[in-house]
Scaffold this motif. Structure first.
Motif, mmCIF file in Angstrom:
data_model
loop_
_atom_site.group_PDB
_atom_site.id
_atom_site.type_symbol
_atom_site.label_atom_id
_atom_site.label_comp_id
_atom_site.label_asym_id
_atom_site.label_seq_id
_atom_site.Cartn_x
_atom_site.Cartn_y
_atom_site.Cartn_z
ATOM 1 N N TRP A 43 -7.946 5.520 16.517
ATOM 2 C CA TRP A 43 -9.369 5.840 16.379
ATOM 3 C C TRP A 43 -9.593 7.099 15.552
ATOM 4 O O TRP A 43 -10.599 7.210 14.837
ATOM 5 C CB TRP A 43 -10.021 5.956 17.749
ATOM 6 C CG TRP A 43 -10.366 4.610 18.299
ATOM 7 C CD1 TRP A 43 -9.700 3.912 19.254
ATOM 8 C CD2 TRP A 43 -11.445 3.774 17.880
ATOM 9 N NE1 TRP A 43 -10.291 2.697 19.466
ATOM 10 C CE2 TRP A 43 -11.372 2.582 18.640
ATOM 11 C CE3 TRP A 43 -12.466 3.916 16.951
ATOM 12 C CZ2 TRP A 43 -12.276 1.548 18.476
ATOM 13 C CZ3 TRP A 43 -13.384 2.880 16.796
ATOM 14 C CH2 TRP A 43 -13.279 1.719 17.559
ATOM 15 N N MET A 44 -8.659 8.030 15.613
ATOM 16 C CA MET A 44 -8.759 9.194 14.740
ATOM 17 C C MET A 44 -8.692 8.767 13.277
ATOM 18 O O MET A 44 -9.440 9.261 12.431
ATOM 19 C CB MET A 44 -7.635 10.188 15.058
ATOM 20 C CG MET A 44 -7.778 10.894 16.389
ATOM 21 S SD MET A 44 -6.474 12.113 16.691
ATOM 22 C CE MET A 44 -6.860 13.336 15.426
ATOM 23 N N GLN A 45 -7.797 7.834 12.967
ATOM 24 C CA GLN A 45 -7.673 7.380 11.587
ATOM 25 C C GLN A 45 -8.922 6.641 11.141
ATOM 26 O O GLN A 45 -9.349 6.766 9.987
ATOM 27 C CB GLN A 45 -6.443 6.482 11.425
ATOM 28 C CG GLN A 45 -6.386 5.815 10.060
ATOM 29 C CD GLN A 45 -4.997 5.411 9.635
ATOM 30 O OE1 GLN A 45 -4.010 6.066 9.962
ATOM 31 N NE2 GLN A 45 -4.906 4.321 8.883
ATOM 32 N N LEU A 104 2.212 2.643 7.069
ATOM 33 C CA LEU A 104 0.974 2.734 6.287
ATOM 34 C C LEU A 104 0.212 4.018 6.597
ATOM 35 O O LEU A 104 -0.335 4.671 5.696
ATOM 36 C CB LEU A 104 0.093 1.510 6.571
ATOM 37 C CG LEU A 104 0.641 0.166 6.092
ATOM 38 C CD1 LEU A 104 -0.269 -0.973 6.543
ATOM 39 C CD2 LEU A 104 0.785 0.146 4.579
ATOM 40 N N ALA A 105 0.161 4.392 7.879
ATOM 41 C CA ALA A 105 -0.523 5.634 8.248
ATOM 42 C C ALA A 105 0.183 6.837 7.639
ATOM 43 O O ALA A 105 -0.466 7.804 7.203
ATOM 44 C CB ALA A 105 -0.571 5.765 9.767
ATOM 45 N N THR A 106 1.500 6.796 7.570
ATOM 46 C CA THR A 106 2.265 7.899 6.987
ATOM 47 C C THR A 106 1.954 8.054 5.509
ATOM 48 O O THR A 106 1.768 9.171 5.005
ATOM 49 C CB THR A 106 3.770 7.662 7.189
ATOM 50 O OG1 THR A 106 4.054 7.579 8.589
ATOM 51 C CG2 THR A 106 4.589 8.789 6.575
ATOM 52 N N THR A 111 -0.472 11.289 1.137
ATOM 53 C CA THR A 111 -1.274 11.344 -0.081
ATOM 54 C C THR A 111 -2.548 12.163 0.112
ATOM 55 O O THR A 111 -2.982 12.884 -0.795
ATOM 56 C CB THR A 111 -1.640 9.924 -0.544
ATOM 57 O OG1 THR A 111 -2.295 9.226 0.527
ATOM 58 C CG2 THR A 111 -0.399 9.157 -0.942
ATOM 59 N N THR A 112 -3.137 12.085 1.283
ATOM 60 C CA THR A 112 -4.360 12.857 1.534
ATOM 61 C C THR A 112 -4.053 14.352 1.628
ATOM 62 O O THR A 112 -4.776 15.182 1.054
ATOM 63 C CB THR A 112 -5.034 12.382 2.833
ATOM 64 O OG1 THR A 112 -5.312 10.985 2.744
ATOM 65 C CG2 THR A 112 -6.341 13.129 3.067
ATOM 66 N N LEU A 113 -2.990 14.702 2.323
ATOM 67 C CA LEU A 113 -2.619 16.119 2.439
ATOM 68 C C LEU A 113 -2.241 16.713 1.090
ATOM 69 O O LEU A 113 -2.448 17.911 0.851
ATOM 70 C CB LEU A 113 -1.459 16.272 3.422
ATOM 71 C CG LEU A 113 -1.799 16.011 4.900
ATOM 72 C CD1 LEU A 113 -0.542 15.962 5.745
ATOM 73 C CD2 LEU A 113 -2.758 17.087 5.429
ATOM 74 N N PHE A 188 -4.770 11.418 9.847
ATOM 75 C CA PHE A 188 -3.876 10.323 9.470
ATOM 76 C C PHE A 188 -2.452 10.602 9.956
ATOM 77 O O PHE A 188 -1.748 9.692 10.408
ATOM 78 C CB PHE A 188 -3.874 10.141 7.949
ATOM 79 C CG PHE A 188 -5.196 9.701 7.378
ATOM 80 C CD1 PHE A 188 -5.942 8.703 7.989
ATOM 81 C CD2 PHE A 188 -5.692 10.274 6.221
ATOM 82 C CE1 PHE A 188 -7.154 8.291 7.462
ATOM 83 C CE2 PHE A 188 -6.903 9.875 5.685
ATOM 84 C CZ PHE A 188 -7.635 8.881 6.302
ATOM 85 N N GLY A 189 -2.011 11.865 9.855
ATOM 86 C CA GLY A 189 -0.670 12.217 10.284
ATOM 87 C C GLY A 189 -0.461 12.028 11.780
ATOM 88 O O GLY A 189 0.589 11.544 12.219
ATOM 89 N N ILE A 190 -1.451 12.411 12.579
ATOM 90 C CA ILE A 190 -1.343 12.236 14.032
ATOM 91 C C ILE A 190 -1.259 10.754 14.378
ATOM 92 O O ILE A 190 -0.490 10.345 15.260
ATOM 93 C CB ILE A 190 -2.530 12.908 14.739
ATOM 94 C CG1 ILE A 190 -2.404 14.429 14.627
ATOM 95 C CG2 ILE A 190 -2.606 12.483 16.203
ATOM 96 C CD1 ILE A 190 -3.568 15.185 15.205
ATOM 97 N N ASN A 191 -2.024 9.935 13.679
ATOM 98 C CA ASN A 191 -1.940 8.498 13.939
ATOM 99 C C ASN A 191 -0.549 7.965 13.623
ATOM 100 O O ASN A 191 -0.002 7.148 14.374
ATOM 101 C CB ASN A 191 -2.981 7.753 13.102
ATOM 102 C CG ASN A 191 -2.978 6.257 13.378
ATOM 103 O OD1 ASN A 191 -2.917 5.822 14.519
ATOM 104 N ND2 ASN A 191 -3.012 5.463 12.325
#
Length: 426
Positions: A43-45, A104-106, A111-113, A188-191
């Motif tokens: 849900w965070m993602q 995929l989340a990784t 890329t976002t960071l 995204f990283g936590i997910n």
């Protein structure tokens, strides 16, 4: 002659015992424990992805397009995903989908960071996650029937939904604050890390204690076989019809709520997180109410659909945050009641060897309809505003209830104690 008295009747379990009865099965506890951690990250993602798109483009249509791409594979391939679930070991399938989702989340986190995220990449990641969901969604729904006996299907499904929506309560609130402070990448990283928990839970399951079902052998026409089975069951037809109506018009909170937060309430990412969290709170309450039920009937499903429609109409009038939060709680309650009762009715009227395909059709209509509904609701919100989006959701739910009312009011809840699956009604 001796008359029966209240002392002769078996004592009905209390609310707490009824609500948590599936937890007495160790395998179900292990599955839920891992899932409860992972779902917070999921849900965070979802919040982070929606807000990232809003930051990159500022367009509700683009949010709807991203959501549509995530669920388009379900629309295209959902029925075939159900065949795979009926053919192969569900536990192995779920392990594979969780690993793929973590990868995929990784990628999205890194890329976002690094500041390398753009809309084409977001679109690709959404579509790939959608391909994973084609198998993951029906596999997880059907796997619940491997963990508990038929008399506890409704309870297990409700507890599973309650855990999912507890994540909806916690995850968006944390994500909203985190995004405001550090950006979307950390969410995204936590997910990505959270998938470790669900894999540990799956590894601890005693597979020898799973309720066995006959695996489907490879053959021609198996998708069609599932469609024919549903078509010949009028209860299933009615149930899946209203699932489709709600899926297209009523489930697109990820499109309507960001616009509500910014344009109607004048808020930011934190406001969006609070709205989604209130929706999750209502869903938790709805899940607890569903878990306490002993039976599922068509009348109960119809009532939850009508109430869902009415609360949507009320949400259209919410112009200040406290009223909007209250409306979201109500939407969460009746949304989860409807979804849980619909899934349980489908399972109770479906033999084990057909459940993958039937639950895939449920996922196809529930999730696969999003490519139709998300851009449509995004366009409605952009042209007419978020309140009209709620009006569309509420009005279509009520119309769907009218269309299937006669069928659902004569539908029983199926065998409450593991009885035989009723024959099709043609």
């Amino acid at each position: 002659m001796r008359f029966r008295t209240a002392m002769d009747e078996p004592e009905r379990p209390g609310f707490r015992a009824r609500t948590g009865r599936s937890l007495r099965y160790p395998n179900f506890r292990r599955f839920i424990a891992g899932h409860s951690v992972s779902v917070i990250g999921t849900w965070m993602q979802r919040v982070a992805q929606d807000w990232l798109v809003l930051e990159l483009t500022g367009s509700a249509v683009d949010i709807g397009t991203t959501t549509a791409l995530q669920f388009l594979p379900m629309l295209l391939f959902g029925a075939w995903g159900g065949v795979l679930v009926d053919r192969y070991d569900r536990w192995k399938l779920i392990v594979g989908t969780q690993v793929a989702s973590g990868v995929l989340a990784t990628v999205l986190a890194v890329t976002t960071l690094l500041g390398a995220t753009n809309m084409p990449l977001v679109y690709v990641m959404a579509a790939l996650l959608g391909l994973v969901t084609v198998i993951d969604s029906p596999a997880r729904q059907a796997f619940v029937t491997d963990l508990v006996p038929p008399e506890d299907y409704v309870n297990a499904q409700a507890l599973n939904s309650t855990i999912n929506n507890t994540g909806r309560l916690v995850g968006p609130a944390v994500a909203g604050v985190m995004i405001a402070a550090t950006g979307s990448g950390a969410a995204f990283g936590i997910n990505a890390l959270s998938f470790i928990a669900v894999l540990i839970g799956l590894a601890r399951i005693d597979r020898s204690k799973l309720h066995q079902h006959r695996l489907l052998t490879r053959g021609k026409g198996q998708v069609r076989e599932g469609l024919v089975f549903v078509w010949h069951h009028r209860e299933l037809r009615a149930c899946l019809f209203v699932v489709g109506v709600v899926g297209i018009f009523g489930q697109n909170f990820r499109v309507v709520l960001p616009v509500t937060a910014t344009e109607v309430l004048g808020g930011d990412a934190a406001t969006y997180g609070f709205l989604t969290g209130a929706l999750g709170l209502g869903a938790v309450l709805g899940g607890v109410l569903a878990a306490s039920r002993d039976r599922v009937t068509g009348k109960g499903l119809l009532s939850s659909l009508v109430l869902f429609g009415l609360v949507n109409l009320g949400a259209a009038l919410a112009g200040v945050l406290p009223v909007a939060l209250a409306a979201m709680v109500g939407l969460g309650i009746f949304n989860i009641l409807f979804n849980t009762l619909a899934r349980t009715l489908l399972q109770l009227h479906t033999p084990p060897e057909m459940q993958g395909r039937v639950m895939a059709l449920n996922s196809l209509l529930f999730l696969g309809s999003t490519p139709i509904g998300a851009p449509l609701l995004g366009w409605v919100c952009e042209v007419a505003g978020a309140p009209v989006g709620f009006l569309v959701a509420g009005g279509t739910a009520l119309l769907g209830a009218v269309i299937v009312a006669r069928r659902l009011l004569t539908t029983s809840g199926g065998p409450p104690r593991g009885g035989a699956i009723p024959p099709p009604e043609i």
